[in-house]
Design an enzyme around this catalytic site. Structure first.
Site, short mmCIF file in Angstrom:
data_model
loop_
_atom_site.label_atom_id
_atom_site.label_comp_id
_atom_site.label_asym_id
_atom_site.label_seq_id
_atom_site.Cartn_x
_atom_site.Cartn_y
_atom_site.Cartn_z
N THR A 1 0.84 -1.20 0.00
CA THR A 1 0.00 0.00 0.00
C THR A 1 0.87 1.25 0.00
OG1 THR A 1 -1.89 -1.06 1.01
CG2 THR A 1 -1.65 1.29 1.44
N GLY B 1 8.70 -7.34 0.35
CA GLY B 1 7.92 -6.11 0.48
C GLY B 1 8.84 -4.90 0.53
N ARG B 2 9.25 -4.54 1.76
CA ARG B 2 10.06 -3.33 1.92
C ARG B 2 11.28 -3.28 1.00
NH1 ARG B 2 9.21 -3.72 8.27
NH2 ARG B 2 9.23 -5.85 7.50
N ASN C 1 -4.21 -5.88 12.40
CA ASN C 1 -5.53 -5.27 12.48
C ASN C 1 -6.47 -6.02 13.42
OD1 ASN C 1 -5.40 -2.84 10.92
ND2 ASN C 1 -5.20 -4.13 9.09
N ARG D 1 -3.86 -14.38 -0.59
CA ARG D 1 -2.90 -14.04 0.47
C ARG D 1 -3.54 -14.36 1.82
NH1 ARG D 1 1.26 -9.33 2.29
NH2 ARG D 1 2.64 -10.66 1.09
N ASN E 1 -4.43 -10.03 6.92
CA ASN E 1 -4.23 -8.74 7.60
C ASN E 1 -5.48 -8.10 8.21
OD1 ASN E 1 -1.58 -9.09 7.11
ND2 ASN E 1 -1.51 -7.78 5.30
N GLN F 1 -4.15 -7.26 -6.78
CA GLN F 1 -4.65 -7.74 -5.49
C GLN F 1 -5.99 -7.06 -5.21
OE1 GLN F 1 -3.60 -6.60 -1.49
NE2 GLN F 1 -2.95 -8.69 -1.01
N TYR G 1 -8.53 -7.81 7.17
CA TYR G 1 -9.52 -7.15 6.34
C TYR G 1 -10.74 -8.07 6.19
CZ TYR G 1 -5.78 -3.84 5.77
OH TYR G 1 -4.80 -2.92 6.05
N HIS H 1 -7.23 -10.78 -1.45
CA HIS H 1 -6.63 -10.42 -0.15
C HIS H 1 -7.43 -11.09 0.97
CE1 HIS H 1 -4.38 -8.51 2.88
NE2 HIS H 1 -4.32 -7.28 2.41
C1 8OZ Z 1 -0.18 -0.81 5.16
C2 8OZ Z 1 -0.99 0.31 5.23
C3 8OZ Z 1 -2.30 0.21 4.79
C4 8OZ Z 1 -2.78 -0.99 4.28
C5 8OZ Z 1 -2.12 -4.71 4.30
C6 8OZ Z 1 -3.29 -3.41 2.64
O1 8OZ Z 1 -1.52 -4.73 5.38
C7 8OZ Z 1 -2.48 -3.39 3.69
C8 8OZ Z 1 -1.96 -2.12 4.24
C9 8OZ Z 1 -0.66 -2.00 4.69
O2 8OZ Z 1 -2.44 -5.74 3.71
#
Ligand code: 8OZ
Length: 365
Positions: A26, A317-318, A236, A228, A179, A100, A181, A176
């Site tokens: 993101t 990632g990073r 979260n 994923r 995390n 994604q 969501y 997705h």
């Molecule tokens: C960082 C900031 C906002 C969203 C994830 C889509 O962790 C994200 C996300 C990561 O999967």
């Protein structure tokens, strides 16, 4: 000798020229009017086309699916046109790119929702989490629980997004499911307290996932579809009383649908690699497709785990944010650029498209 990490692998009829994958990241740089991908995004992804596979940043399937300022969508015509800029630019550079697709569920704020409504979730339980509303970090809003009869529309939004991904020229799609969501909120018993057929047993909590997989594979060759998951991640504010039982079933759903890949966060997202090794191995027995491993990988660990067969590919990632030519750098064991942490989310080219390649560093370009 060439390490296996740098050798090709098949994904359906695609050939990934190496096993270094760009993780979904993101970056909050879509055009604010309409959440539309723009030229700057196309340049960023094209710079990273050397990856075996690029997985885009999380992309909302509907206005309700949005939880942060300036994340891109994939539900409007304009967004599809914006994504075409991205896929064309990546393809011109010889790359491959998966979209994604994402619904944030309760990880949102009323100010980001249509008409300032409450975000939707399996149950009306607020997450102890924060989001960025365009001005500051704010506590996520208390969601309202989805009615059972609203779920078909949600599944249809995923189907439509998958269809739009095809129209936009993507090579594959990633759902997705991690995390904390929406899909993950349905999976976990900390966030799903429903008493209808979408809550309670593992069978019921994985039902939305199964329906989304069916919807996406009604549009796409299953071999080009992946999910994923973060089986042991608490990102979260989600947790589960029995991750092994839950994710065994979730992986089975991927297997039964004949999906091409799983993209697994091995531990706490962006943090500790604390997932139990035996749990990850046990889960993996449930899925025979491509296993992309993620989270805190270094060059050494990636080479080692791919060599040992513990992963088919590794998503970075990073390191991919700051190294557009990551594959080349890993191949040469060259130093990596440092991450500009100030410019991760939002803004423009700075900290986004201005990281140099090795070649540019050598010539001082
Ligand atoms: C960082 C900031 C906002 C969203 C994830 C889509 O962790 C994200 C996300 C990561 O999967």
């Amino acid at each position: 000798m060439t390490e296996k990490l740098f050798t090709p692998v098949a994904l359906g009829d695609l050939t990934l020229p190496n096993r270094v994958v760009m993780s979904p990241l993101t970056r909050n740089r879509a055009r604010p009017d309409g959440d539309v991908p723009q030229e700057m995004n196309a340049e960023y992804y094209a710079q990273r086309a050397g990856a075996g596979l690029i997985i885009t940043e999380a992309t909302q399937i509907s206005p309700e699916g949005k939880g942060y300022a300036w994340t891109p969508g994939i539900y409007s015509e304009e967004q599809v046109e914006g994504w075409k800029l991205v896929t064309d630019a990546v393809h011109r550079k010889g790359g491959r790119i998966a979209a994604q697709i994402w619904h944030v569920g309760r990880i949102s704020h009323t100010s980001l929702q249509p008409d300032g409504q409450a975000p939707v979730a399996p149950s009306a339980i607020a997450a102890k989490s924060r989001t960025f509303d365009g001005e500051s970090f704010v506590e996520t809003s208390t969601p309202r629980a989805l009615e059972t009869d609203e779920i078909p529309r949600l599944v249809e939004d995923f189907r439509k997004a998958a269809e739009n991904a095809k129209k936009a020229g993507f090579d594959a799609v990633e759902i997705h499911g991690a995390n904390g969501y929406l899909i993950d909120q349905f999976l976990r018993d900390s966030s799903n307290k429903r008493t209808d057929q979408y809550g309670g047993s593992v069978e019921n909590r994985t039902r939305l996932l199964k329906e989304v997989v069916e919807a996406v594979t009604s549009v796409w060759d299953p071999k080009k579809v992946g999910i994923r998951f973060g089986p042991y991640s608490n990102a979260n504010d989600v947790s589960d009383s029995d991750p092994l039982a839950l994710f065994s079933r979730a992986y089975d759903i991927a297997e039964e649908a004949g999906l091409g890949f799983l993209d697994i966060i091995e531990g706490q997202t962006g943090g500790e690699r604390d997932a139990p090794e035996d749990g990850l191995a046990e889960l993996r027995k449930h899925f025979s497709g491509l296993y992309i491993a993620n989270n805190g990988y270094t060059r050494e660990l990636a080479i080692e785990r791919v060599e040992a067969g513990k992963a088919d590919a590794v998503a970075f990632g990073r390191p991919y944010i700051s190294n557009p030519d990551l594959v080349e750098r890993l191949k040469q064991d060259a130093p990596l650029n440092e991450l500009d942490k100030e410019n991760l989310y939002g803004g423009r080219e700075k900290g986004y498209t201005d990281y140099p390649t090795l070649e540019e560093q050598k010539t001082g370009a």
